[in-house]
Design an enzyme around this catalytic site. Structure first.
Site, PDB file in Angstrom:
ATOM      1  N   ARG A   1       0.920  -1.197  -0.070  1.00 15.36           N
ATOM      2  CA  ARG A   1      -0.092   0.067   0.083  1.00 15.36           C
ATOM      3  C   ARG A   1       0.951   1.235  -0.031  1.00 15.36           C
ATOM      4  O   ARG A   1       0.414   2.341  -0.497  1.00 15.36           O
ATOM      5  CB  ARG A   1      -1.026   0.145   1.134  1.00 15.36           C
ATOM      6  CG  ARG A   1      -2.124  -1.052   0.969  1.00 15.36           C
ATOM      7  CD  ARG A   1      -2.888  -0.900  -0.044  1.00 15.36           C
ATOM      8  NE  ARG A   1      -3.865  -1.941  -0.434  1.00 15.36           N
ATOM      9  CZ  ARG A   1      -3.990  -3.079  -1.032  1.00 15.36           C
ATOM     10  NH1 ARG A   1      -2.915  -3.181  -1.976  1.00 15.36           N
ATOM     11  NH2 ARG A   1      -4.723  -3.859  -1.093  1.00 15.36           N
TER      12      ARG A   1
ATOM     13  N   GLU B   1       2.003   1.652  -3.211  1.00 15.01           N
ATOM     14  CA  GLU B   1       0.774   2.024  -4.192  1.00 15.01           C
ATOM     15  C   GLU B   1       0.802   3.724  -4.123  1.00 15.01           C
ATOM     16  O   GLU B   1       0.487   4.227  -5.101  1.00 15.01           O
ATOM     17  CB  GLU B   1      -0.336   1.414  -3.739  1.00 15.01           C
ATOM     18  CG  GLU B   1      -1.730   1.690  -4.585  1.00 15.01           C
ATOM     19  CD  GLU B   1      -2.854   0.899  -4.099  1.00 15.01           C
ATOM     20  OE1 GLU B   1      -3.651   0.639  -5.006  1.00 15.01           O
ATOM     21  OE2 GLU B   1      -3.055   0.728  -2.888  1.00 15.01           O
TER      22      GLU B   1
ATOM     23  N   SER C   1      16.477  14.072   0.122  1.00 16.72           N
ATOM     24  CA  SER C   1      17.447  13.294   0.670  1.00 16.72           C
ATOM     25  C   SER C   1      16.787  12.145   1.489  1.00 16.72           C
ATOM     26  O   SER C   1      15.961  12.489   2.120  1.00 16.72           O
ATOM     27  CB  SER C   1      18.402  13.968   1.573  1.00 16.72           C
ATOM     28  OG  SER C   1      19.542  13.041   2.207  1.00 16.72           O
TER      29      SER C   1
END
Length: 149
Positions: A90, A93, A116
């Protein structure tokens, strides 16, 4: 013992003894996010930090185990190109769907460069909500502009 085996030992002991990462972090003197990443094998510890973590966990780390915790790791612990663990997937995603949006907005605000992951902090909190508690993840990283040469 390998670094992966030491991680398994730490996680099993922590789980069995119901120890919280935040308590280990307090003993080490760093954030729960940083200490968890270190003990999961993604960041190296100093000898003092490794010893403090071992004491907080109730593990008397051997010299070899402390040395393993001090070695600079090969970072990146996801074993497949696309993660299969549902929680990690997830997060993947989120980046797959919103990554181009984040990139566009960061570049609009800062210019051409990167955030960074070395000069970086993260904070994970539970946010109570009547419709179901929310996970709040805050990440801050130093902006590093690309240089021309």
């Amino acid at each position: 013992m390998t670094r992966a085996e030491l991680t398994e030992k730490i996680v099993a002991h922590k789980t069995f003894n119901d120890i919280k990462w935040k308590d280990v972090a307090a003993a080490v003197g760093q954030s729960k996010e940083w200490v968890t990443a270190a003990l999961m094998g993604q960041i190296s510890l100093t000898k003092e930090q490794a010893t403090a973590a071992g004491n907080a966990l109730g593990l008397n780390f051997s010299d070899e185990e402390i040395a393993l915790l001090m070695v600079v790791p090969y970072r990146g612990s996801i074993p497949t190109a696309v993660p299969t663990d549902p929680l990690i997937y997830r997060l993947y995603e989120v980046v797959a769907v919103y990554g181009t949006t984040m990139k566009a907005l960061i570049e609009e605000e800062f210019g051409d460069g990167i955030m960074s992951a070395i000069d970086f902090t993260m904070d994970i909190q539970r946010e109570e909500n009547p419709a179901g508690d929310r996970v709040k993840v805050e990440m801050t990283g130093k902006f590093l502009p690309y240089k021309t040469f």
